[in-house]
Design a protein around this motif. Structure first.
Motif, PDB file in Angstrom:
ATOM      1  N   ILE A 109       0.821  -1.210   0.000  1.00  8.28           N
ATOM      2  CA  ILE A 109       0.000   0.000   0.000  1.00  8.28           C
ATOM      3  C   ILE A 109       0.858   1.264   0.000  1.00  8.28           C
ATOM      4  O   ILE A 109       0.663   2.150  -0.834  1.00  8.28           O
ATOM      5  N   TRP A 110       1.821   1.366   0.935  1.00  4.12           N
ATOM      6  CA  TRP A 110       2.514   2.638   1.163  1.00  4.12           C
ATOM      7  C   TRP A 110       3.891   2.755   0.517  1.00  4.12           C
ATOM      8  O   TRP A 110       4.377   3.859   0.325  1.00  4.12           O
ATOM      9  N   ARG A 111       4.509   1.662   0.170  1.00  2.00           N
ATOM     10  CA  ARG A 111       5.771   1.748  -0.577  1.00  2.00           C
ATOM     11  C   ARG A 111       5.480   1.729  -2.073  1.00  2.00           C
ATOM     12  O   ARG A 111       6.014   2.527  -2.842  1.00  2.00           O
ATOM     13  N   ASP A 112       4.577   0.801  -2.464  1.00  2.00           N
ATOM     14  CA  ASP A 112       4.271   0.639  -3.884  1.00  2.00           C
ATOM     15  C   ASP A 112       3.117   1.529  -4.344  1.00  2.00           C
ATOM     16  O   ASP A 112       2.895   1.679  -5.540  1.00  2.00           O
ATOM     17  N   GLY A 113       2.364   2.096  -3.392  1.00  2.00           N
ATOM     18  CA  GLY A 113       1.267   2.998  -3.732  1.00  2.00           C
ATOM     19  C   GLY A 113       0.052   2.303  -4.320  1.00  2.00           C
ATOM     20  O   GLY A 113      -0.688   2.903  -5.092  1.00  2.00           O
ATOM     21  N   CYS A 114      -0.173   1.040  -3.944  1.00  2.00           N
ATOM     22  CA  CYS A 114      -1.297   0.271  -4.484  1.00  2.00           C
ATOM     23  C   CYS A 114      -2.453   0.228  -3.498  1.00  2.00           C
ATOM     24  O   CYS A 114      -2.256   0.273  -2.286  1.00  2.00           O
ATOM     25  N   LEU A 115      -3.639   0.098  -4.027  1.00  2.00           N
ATOM     26  CA  LEU A 115      -4.833  -0.020  -3.203  1.00  2.00           C
ATOM     27  C   LEU A 115      -5.151  -1.490  -2.948  1.00  2.00           C
ATOM     28  O   LEU A 115      -4.866  -2.343  -3.793  1.00  2.00           O
ATOM     29  N   PRO A 116      -5.772  -1.800  -1.812  1.00  2.00           N
ATOM     30  CA  PRO A 116      -6.137  -3.190  -1.536  1.00  2.00           C
ATOM     31  C   PRO A 116      -7.414  -3.600  -2.280  1.00  2.00           C
ATOM     32  O   PRO A 116      -8.456  -3.907  -1.697  1.00  2.00           O
ATOM     33  N   GLU A 117      -7.296  -3.566  -3.595  1.00  2.00           N
ATOM     34  CA  GLU A 117      -8.398  -3.940  -4.487  1.00  2.00           C
ATOM     35  C   GLU A 117      -7.818  -4.193  -5.878  1.00  2.00           C
ATOM     36  O   GLU A 117      -6.696  -3.801  -6.174  1.00  2.00           O
ATOM     37  N   GLY A 118      -8.586  -4.848  -6.729  1.00  2.00           N
ATOM     38  CA  GLY A 118      -8.196  -5.049  -8.119  1.00  2.00           C
ATOM     39  C   GLY A 118      -7.131  -6.116  -8.320  1.00  2.00           C
ATOM     40  O   GLY A 118      -6.765  -6.855  -7.401  1.00  2.00           O
ATOM     41  N   LYS A 119      -6.615  -6.189  -9.524  1.00  2.00           N
ATOM     42  CA  LYS A 119      -5.686  -7.261  -9.917  1.00  2.00           C
ATOM     43  C   LYS A 119      -4.377  -7.270  -9.122  1.00  2.00           C
ATOM     44  O   LYS A 119      -3.923  -8.337  -8.714  1.00  2.00           O
ATOM     45  N   PRO A 120      -3.719  -6.122  -8.902  1.00  2.00           N
ATOM     46  CA  PRO A 120      -2.489  -6.180  -8.101  1.00  2.00           C
ATOM     47  C   PRO A 120      -2.741  -6.741  -6.695  1.00  2.00           C
ATOM     48  O   PRO A 120      -1.944  -7.523  -6.175  1.00  2.00           O
ATOM     49  N   TRP A 121      -3.856  -6.358  -6.071  1.00  2.00           N
ATOM     50  CA  TRP A 121      -4.207  -6.866  -4.755  1.00  2.00           C
ATOM     51  C   TRP A 121      -4.464  -8.378  -4.816  1.00  2.00           C
ATOM     52  O   TRP A 121      -3.997  -9.125  -3.952  1.00  2.00           O
ATOM     53  N   GLU A 122      -5.187  -8.813  -5.837  1.00  2.00           N
ATOM     54  CA  GLU A 122      -5.447 -10.247  -6.004  1.00  2.00           C
ATOM     55  C   GLU A 122      -4.131 -11.013  -6.150  1.00  2.00           C
ATOM     56  O   GLU A 122      -3.974 -12.106  -5.600  1.00  2.00           O
ATOM     57  N   ALA A 123      -3.167 -10.425  -6.858  1.00  2.00           N
ATOM     58  CA  ALA A 123      -1.857 -11.074  -7.020  1.00  2.00           C
ATOM     59  C   ALA A 123      -1.123 -11.166  -5.682  1.00  2.00           C
ATOM     60  O   ALA A 123      -0.480 -12.185  -5.380  1.00  2.00           O
ATOM     61  N   LEU A 124      -1.200 -10.121  -4.881  1.00  2.00           N
ATOM     62  CA  LEU A 124      -0.565 -10.166  -3.563  1.00  2.00           C
ATOM     63  C   LEU A 124      -1.220 -11.234  -2.694  1.00  2.00           C
ATOM     64  O   LEU A 124      -0.523 -12.016  -2.031  1.00  2.00           O
ATOM     65  N   LEU A 125      -2.551 -11.280  -2.688  1.00  2.00           N
ATOM     66  CA  LEU A 125      -3.242 -12.298  -1.903  1.00  2.00           C
ATOM     67  C   LEU A 125      -2.815 -13.698  -2.320  1.00  2.00           C
ATOM     68  O   LEU A 125      -2.548 -14.558  -1.469  1.00  2.00           O
ATOM     69  N   GLN A 126      -2.713 -13.914  -3.625  1.00  2.00           N
ATOM     70  CA  GLN A 126      -2.292 -15.228  -4.127  1.00  2.00           C
ATOM     71  C   GLN A 126      -0.877 -15.546  -3.646  1.00  2.00           C
ATOM     72  O   GLN A 126      -0.607 -16.649  -3.183  1.00  2.00           O
ATOM     73  N   LYS A 127       0.011 -14.566  -3.726  1.00  2.00           N
ATOM     74  CA  LYS A 127       1.390 -14.745  -3.266  1.00  2.00           C
ATOM     75  C   LYS A 127       1.432 -15.095  -1.773  1.00  2.00           C
ATOM     76  O   LYS A 127       2.255 -15.900  -1.339  1.00  2.00           O
TER      77      LYS A 127
END
Length: 179
Positions: A109-127
């Protein structure tokens, strides 16, 4: 051994900045990660968060960028703030609030600037090995409610906060990333 409860919400840039410096605590300090819903604290204490006051929001964004640079912490504000932190908080709970997982979510969220939603979030959850459907499990929701209520019982009014038992068996509370 000293145990410190670290009360946090992923919505808070100050929680991220504090979490990135926890390794500076003395040896022998056990940290218990306690995700809470900041909005629940605000509602209980009948107050507003910094993002809800325009001048405070502008100051917070500017100050957090400055502070992160001063402390050598990589920092990028997500594209929307405030955002809904429930998925991140619940993921942390599902992962047992383990330091490495809490760190992964904060950095996402705070280093990469991503929101906890959408495809990047889904990829993190999978990881991390989390099924998105499990974020809505009753026991996960209940754990977040219980953490938030425990924080209120400890008089936590903002995040990040740190509480520890003093020598007399009373909890001492420290609020803010600088505490």
């Amino acid at each position: 051994m000293t145990r410190v409860d670290f009360w946090f919400d992923f919505i808070s840039p100050f929680s991220y900045l504090a979490q990135q410096r926890l390794d500076e605590l003395p040896d022998g300090v056990e940290i218990r990660f306690r995700p809470v819903l900041f909005a629940g604290l605000l509602k209980h204490w009948d107050t507003r968060g910094p993002a809800e006051v325009a001048a405070h929001r502008r100051f917070t964004y500017r100050y957090c960028h400055w502070l992160a640079k001063q402390q050598g912490i990589p920092y990028r504000t997500p594209s929307a703030h405030p955002f809904n932190p429930l998925a991140a908080l619940r993921a942390s709970i599902l992962l047992g609030n383990q330091p490495e997982h809490v760190n992964s979510i904060f950095r996402f969220i705070w280093r990469d600037g991503c929101l906890p939603e959408g495809k990047p979030w889904e990829a993190l959850l999978q990881k991390l090995g989390v099924e998105e459907k499990d974020l809505s499990a009753r026991k996960v929701k209940q754990a977040l409610i219980e953490n938030t209520n425990a924080a209120i019982d400890t008089t936590v009014f903002g995040v990040p906060s740190f509480s520890l038992l003093n020598g007399e068996g009373r909890s001492e509370l420290f609020w803010g990333q600088d505490a």
